[in-house]
Design a protein around this motif. Structure first.
Motif, PDB file in Angstrom:
ATOM      1  N   THR A  17      20.227 -23.024  30.150  1.00 28.19           N
ATOM      2  CA  THR A  17      19.199 -22.677  31.133  1.00 28.19           C
ATOM      3  C   THR A  17      18.721 -21.243  30.957  1.00 28.19           C
ATOM      4  O   THR A  17      17.543 -20.943  31.182  1.00 28.19           O
ATOM      5  CB  THR A  17      19.731 -22.876  32.559  1.00 28.19           C
ATOM      6  N   GLU A  18      19.618 -20.369  30.498  1.00 26.20           N
ATOM      7  CA  GLU A  18      19.231 -18.969  30.317  1.00 26.20           C
ATOM      8  C   GLU A  18      18.341 -18.743  29.103  1.00 26.20           C
ATOM      9  O   GLU A  18      17.881 -17.629  28.869  1.00 26.20           O
ATOM     10  CB  GLU A  18      20.463 -18.069  30.238  1.00 26.20           C
ATOM     11  N   ASP A  19      18.096 -19.770  28.312  1.00 28.82           N
ATOM     12  CA  ASP A  19      17.141 -19.666  27.207  1.00 28.82           C
ATOM     13  C   ASP A  19      15.699 -19.861  27.681  1.00 28.82           C
ATOM     14  O   ASP A  19      14.761 -19.697  26.900  1.00 28.82           O
ATOM     15  CB  ASP A  19      17.442 -20.701  26.128  1.00 28.82           C
ATOM     16  N   THR A  20      15.547 -20.199  28.928  1.00 31.14           N
ATOM     17  CA  THR A  20      14.206 -20.397  29.482  1.00 31.14           C
ATOM     18  C   THR A  20      13.379 -19.122  29.396  1.00 31.14           C
ATOM     19  O   THR A  20      13.871 -18.029  29.663  1.00 31.14           O
ATOM     20  CB  THR A  20      14.302 -20.840  30.954  1.00 31.14           C
ATOM     21  N   GLY A  21      12.120 -19.281  29.002  1.00 28.98           N
ATOM     22  CA  GLY A  21      11.222 -18.134  28.921  1.00 28.98           C
ATOM     23  C   GLY A  21      10.017 -18.448  28.068  1.00 28.98           C
ATOM     24  O   GLY A  21       9.871 -19.567  27.563  1.00 28.98           O
ATOM     25  N   VAL A  22       9.175 -17.461  27.915  1.00 28.00           N
ATOM     26  CA  VAL A  22       8.043 -17.571  27.006  1.00 28.00           C
ATOM     27  C   VAL A  22       8.475 -16.975  25.667  1.00 28.00           C
ATOM     28  O   VAL A  22       8.974 -15.849  25.617  1.00 28.00           O
ATOM     29  CB  VAL A  22       6.799 -16.846  27.542  1.00 28.00           C
ATOM     30  N   TYR A  23       8.273 -17.748  24.624  1.00 27.23           N
ATOM     31  CA  TYR A  23       8.669 -17.334  23.284  1.00 27.23           C
ATOM     32  C   TYR A  23       7.430 -16.896  22.504  1.00 27.23           C
ATOM     33  O   TYR A  23       6.448 -17.648  22.427  1.00 27.23           O
ATOM     34  CB  TYR A  23       9.389 -18.467  22.565  1.00 27.23           C
ATOM     35  N   TYR A  24       7.516 -15.706  21.934  1.00 28.36           N
ATOM     36  CA  TYR A  24       6.392 -15.128  21.212  1.00 28.36           C
ATOM     37  C   TYR A  24       6.743 -14.932  19.742  1.00 28.36           C
ATOM     38  O   TYR A  24       7.826 -14.428  19.409  1.00 28.36           O
ATOM     39  CB  TYR A  24       6.028 -13.765  21.791  1.00 28.36           C
ATOM     40  N   CYS A  25       5.816 -15.284  18.917  1.00 31.85           N
ATOM     41  CA  CYS A  25       5.915 -15.012  17.492  1.00 31.85           C
ATOM     42  C   CYS A  25       5.366 -13.607  17.227  1.00 31.85           C
ATOM     43  O   CYS A  25       4.387 -13.176  17.862  1.00 31.85           O
ATOM     44  CB  CYS A  25       5.086 -16.052  16.739  1.00 31.85           C
ATOM     45  N   ASN A  26       5.995 -12.907  16.297  1.00 30.47           N
ATOM     46  CA  ASN A  26       5.580 -11.542  16.002  1.00 30.47           C
ATOM     47  C   ASN A  26       5.611 -11.304  14.495  1.00 30.47           C
ATOM     48  O   ASN A  26       6.607 -11.610  13.836  1.00 30.47           O
ATOM     49  CB  ASN A  26       6.516 -10.570  16.714  1.00 30.47           C
ATOM     50  N   ALA A  27       4.544 -10.767  13.990  1.00 32.36           N
ATOM     51  CA  ALA A  27       4.479 -10.382  12.573  1.00 32.36           C
ATOM     52  C   ALA A  27       4.786  -8.894  12.477  1.00 32.36           C
ATOM     53  O   ALA A  27       4.055  -8.073  13.044  1.00 32.36           O
ATOM     54  CB  ALA A  27       3.107 -10.686  12.006  1.00 32.36           C
ATOM     55  N   GLY A  28       5.869  -8.609  11.799  1.00 29.40           N
ATOM     56  CA  GLY A  28       6.342  -7.235  11.694  1.00 29.40           C
ATOM     57  C   GLY A  28       7.696  -7.060  12.334  1.00 29.40           C
ATOM     58  O   GLY A  28       8.376  -6.065  12.106  1.00 29.40           O
ATOM     59  N   ALA A  29       8.085  -8.069  13.181  1.00 29.40           N
ATOM     60  CA  ALA A  29       9.372  -8.004  13.879  1.00 29.40           C
ATOM     61  C   ALA A  29       9.515  -6.671  14.604  1.00 29.40           C
ATOM     62  O   ALA A  29      10.573  -6.051  14.625  1.00 29.40           O
ATOM     63  CB  ALA A  29      10.537  -8.223  12.911  1.00 29.40           C
ATOM     64  N   SER A  30       8.418  -6.259  15.223  1.00 35.40           N
ATOM     65  CA  SER A  30       8.377  -4.969  15.895  1.00 35.40           C
ATOM     66  C   SER A  30       7.390  -5.046  17.042  1.00 35.40           C
ATOM     67  O   SER A  30       6.390  -5.768  16.965  1.00 35.40           O
ATOM     68  CB  SER A  30       7.943  -3.885  14.901  1.00 35.40           C
ATOM     69  N   SER A  31       7.639  -4.279  18.091  1.00 37.45           N
ATOM     70  CA  SER A  31       6.705  -4.274  19.213  1.00 37.45           C
ATOM     71  C   SER A  31       5.336  -3.758  18.798  1.00 37.45           C
ATOM     72  O   SER A  31       4.341  -4.011  19.482  1.00 37.45           O
ATOM     73  CB  SER A  31       7.262  -3.420  20.359  1.00 37.45           C
TER      74      SER A  31
END
Length: 115
Positions: A87-101
């Protein structure tokens, strides 16, 4: 124009599995490290898995042994296989190019783990 399009999210029961995909365009995909971030309700966005352009991977402790990140450079796609979901895996999952904010972001896909 850079585009990262996530798919594969949804509602799943605890213990179940989902596979997220992120199709990239507008970047030279094979040279980018890629990451999957998660933002749970009321929490900060966190990096849960990353893969370098050479294929090395790392994971946040809470998902080690359950999640697996992979990439297909021929398809400009990165995947996140999620098993034994909690249940704690619940959330919005975002893909990121660069693996950086500071990298490029997708629009996110909702994952809800609930009975």
């Amino acid at each position: 124009q850079v585009q990262l399009v996530e798919s594969g999210g949804g509602l799943v029961q605890p213990g179940g599995s989902l596979r997220l995909s992120c199709a990239a365009s507008g970047i030279l995909f094979r040279i980018f490290a890629m990451g999957w971030y998660r933002q749970a309700p009321g929490k900060q966005r966190e990096l849960v898995a990353a893969i370098t352009n050479g294929g090395s991977t790392n994971y946040v402790d809470s998902v080690k042994g359950r999640f697996s990140i992979s990439r297909d450079n021929a398809k400009n796609t990165v995947y996140l296989q999620m098993n034994s979901l909690k249940t704690e895996d619940t959330g919005v999952y975002y893909c990121n190019a660069g693996a950086s904010s500071a990298g490029y972001w997708g629009q996110g896909t909702q994952v809800t783990v609930s009975s």
